[in-house]
Design an enzyme around this catalytic site. Structure first.
Site, PDB file in Angstrom:
ATOM      1  N   ASP A 161       0.837  -1.201   0.000  1.00 13.41           N
ATOM      2  CA  ASP A 161       0.000   0.000   0.000  1.00 13.41           C
ATOM      3  C   ASP A 161       0.876   1.257   0.000  1.00 13.41           C
ATOM      4  OD1 ASP A 161      -2.192  -1.642   0.186  1.00 13.41           O
ATOM      5  OD2 ASP A 161      -2.393  -1.414   2.359  1.00 13.41           O
ATOM      6  N   ASP A 190      -0.163  -3.395  -4.813  1.00  9.24           N
ATOM      7  CA  ASP A 190      -1.489  -3.581  -4.219  1.00  9.24           C
ATOM      8  C   ASP A 190      -2.230  -2.250  -4.250  1.00  9.24           C
ATOM      9  OD1 ASP A 190      -3.563  -5.018  -3.102  1.00  9.24           O
ATOM     10  OD2 ASP A 190      -2.798  -4.921  -1.073  1.00  9.24           O
ATOM     11  N   ASP A 194      -5.518   2.453   1.292  1.00  9.39           N
ATOM     12  CA  ASP A 194      -6.340   1.415   1.928  1.00  9.39           C
ATOM     13  C   ASP A 194      -6.649   1.739   3.381  1.00  9.39           C
ATOM     14  OD1 ASP A 194      -6.221   0.034  -0.422  1.00  9.39           O
ATOM     15  OD2 ASP A 194      -5.364  -1.787   0.418  1.00  9.39           O
ATOM     16  N   ARG A 243     -11.486  -0.457  -7.669  1.00 10.70           N
ATOM     17  CA  ARG A 243     -11.369   0.046  -6.295  1.00 10.70           C
ATOM     18  C   ARG A 243     -11.079   1.546  -6.266  1.00 10.70           C
ATOM     19  NH1 ARG A 243      -8.117  -4.717  -2.911  1.00 10.70           N
ATOM     20  NH2 ARG A 243      -9.387  -6.459  -3.676  1.00 10.70           N
TER      21      ARG A 243
END
Length: 526
Positions: A161, A190, A194, A243
């Site tokens: 992240d 990734d 987040d 996302r």
């Protein structure tokens, strides 16, 4: 098969000797720190001011950032860390101290509060090195670039992240940052932004997220629903697969963002999440709003958005796109003031304001970039802000033992909360049986009662289990639909507040002696 993205491309330093060794010096008088103030949900829950009022330190390495944190008097002593240069694995070592908990190979903001990290001068780049926020509060990150953070391959950092938050994080403002990768999961990357495991009251503003498979998520699984109250505004999401964000539960406000080349799915509201989606510009993209890859439905309220060359897939068992003519299927109340730019000018104003190195400019609500005036916040932990008219001021009621009248609305309702202790259940607080109870995994946590439709509530009764009376210390009662504080105080008992219609109410324990045990969380209309 998923398509590949084509274009991835010491405030308290003990001595000047330590500063020199770690790459930190006291900031020059001309250094430029954060201007303006937090926006969105980061203004709630007491507000977000970071290190305002504390000492300012300049850092040119990751080790220097850690040294500044570790050199403070306490883990909550305010500090602003001005960063210039490239921070990487080679200059980021673990530093020890009583006011920090750091690690090598990652910027670790763990078990701390009241910190600002801001890029200054020629700019700050975190190269292949993520920023990890854990068990922390009142954090500001501004005017930095974080790039190419990997979870696999070499080198790895922060689980892949760029900026990751987890484990009881509160009040974070991330502003004017650039977060970018050079590929998707198969290339070792990734999420860019987040949040998981009970992260709340976060704003991402005037930022760029690009060239990655995953923009960011809220909640790590369909059952991890403790994250909420997130604002995303005036951001550019470019060349991402999905996302943007993925929402699992909770409430999000998403406005005035520019979505460009979203390749597979966009705002993915699922598992009961509720998103207010206002005046965004979606361009050259696919399935930009809906519930995707699950049959656990989420919800949205839409207005003023522009869909420019957006394609929509057909509905299926695990795909429920909102288009081609998106309509609202819920209503979301926002507790803070904000001004919308017209969607038509969003690409222009975002291109001129979003990202690091843009002079921290913001929109004035009329599509014209402006430089905000510096704010003068409180020197330490921020005092509660004056709440919006719909947010009653917190009170400190004396616990009452009188029995309420009427029907206990918790019976037959739903419930959830933060991580529970072994052998306990959220449902124990609404079963009418005082012999069963819920406990958090530690000394703090929260439990909620929720209904399938809006319900009027003006009184709650919190009962402790036999043998655990007196353990509950400080607490807050929250309107979980909006994040508004309905009441606050200490000790179990009955609480009366202004009659409020809501779908979910939360009892948050913020302090206790020992592990609290909530036998019943009763709710009443009057």
């Amino acid at each position: 098969m998923r398509r590949r993205v084509a274009r991835r491309l010491q405030a308290a330093l003990a001595t000047l000797a330590l500063a020199a060794a770690t790459g930190a010096v006291l900031s020059a008088p001309s250094a430029s720190a954060a201007t303006g103030g937090a926006t969105g949900y980061a203004t709630q829950n007491g507000g977000t001011t970071g290190g305002a009022g504390g000492q300012t330190v300049r850092a040119t390495t990751g080790t220097a950032i850690h040294a500044a944190l570790c050199g403070r008097a306490t883990s909550s002593t305010p500090i602003t860390i001005e960063v210039e240069g490239t921070v990487n694995h080679g200059n980021t070592a673990k530093v020890s101290g009583g006011s920090c908990n750091t690690a090598a190979g990652v910027i670790e903001l763990k078990q701390i509060s009241n910190v600002t990290i801001v890029g200054v001068g020629a700019g700050a780049v975190f190269d292949q090195l993520g920023i990890h926020i854990r068990e922390s509060s009142n954090i500001v990150i501004q005017n930095v670039t974080v790039r190419n953070v990997k979870k696999s391959g070499s080198p790895t950092s922060n689980g892949g992240d760029a900026i990751g938050m987890e484990s009881d994080v509160r009040n974070v403002w991330v502003d004017h940052v650039t977060l970018e990768a050079s590929g998707g999961e198969s290339e070792g990357f990734d999420g860019l932004f987040d949040m998981k495991d009970n992260t709340q009251y976060v704003t991402l503003s005037y930022s760029i997220l690009r060239n990655s498979g995953r923009g960011g998520l809220v909640g790590s699984s369909e059952t991890e629903l403790s994250n909420s109250f997130i604002t995303y505004h005036h951001n550019l999401y470019e060349n991402l697969d999905s996302r943007v964000p993925l929402l699992r539960g909770g409430t999000a406000h998403i406005y005035n963002n520019h979505y460009l080349r979203i390749n597979e799915s966009g705002i993915n509201s699922r598992a009961g999440a509720r998103a207010k989606v206002d005046n965004n510009y979606f361009e050259d993209s696919k399935d930009v709003l809906g519930t995707f890859y699950t049959d656990a439905a989420g919800y949205w309220q839409v207005s003023g958005n522009t869909f420019d060359n957006v394609t929509w897939s057909s509905p299926g068992t695990e795909n429920n796109p909102a288009g081609p003519d998106p309509q609202s299927n819920t209503s979301v109340s926002i507790p803070y003031a904000y001004t919308l730019d017209a969607a038509s000018c969003v690409p222009s104003v975002v291109s001129r304001t979003a990202g690091a190195g843009k002079g921290l400019q913001v929109s004035d609500g009329a599509c014209s970039p402006q430089t905000p005036a510096p704010t003068t916040p409180a020197p330490t932990t921020p005092a509660p802000t004056t709440p919006a008219p719909t947010t009653p001021a917190p009170t400190t009621p004396a616990p009452s033992t009188s029995a309420p009248s009427g029907t206990n609305l918790s019976i037959g309702a739903g419930s959830d909360g933060s991580g529970k202790a072994d052998g306990t259940s959220y449902g124990n607080v609404r079963d009418g049986d005082p012999a069963t109870y819920w406990s958090p995994a530690g000394t703090t946590g929260y439990v909620s009662i929720k209904w399938g439709s809006p319900t009027a509530v003006s009184r709650v009764v919190v009962k402790e289990a036999a043998g655990a009376t007196g353990r509950i210390g400080s607490w807050r009662l929250l309107n979980a639909d909006t994040g508004a504080v309905l009441s606050s105080g200490s000790g179990a008992g009955a609480v009366t507040f202004a009659r409020t219609t809501l779908s979910k109410i939360t009892f948050e324990i913020t302090g206790s002696s020992g592990t609290p045990q909530v036998a019943e969380f009763e709710t009443y209309a009057g």
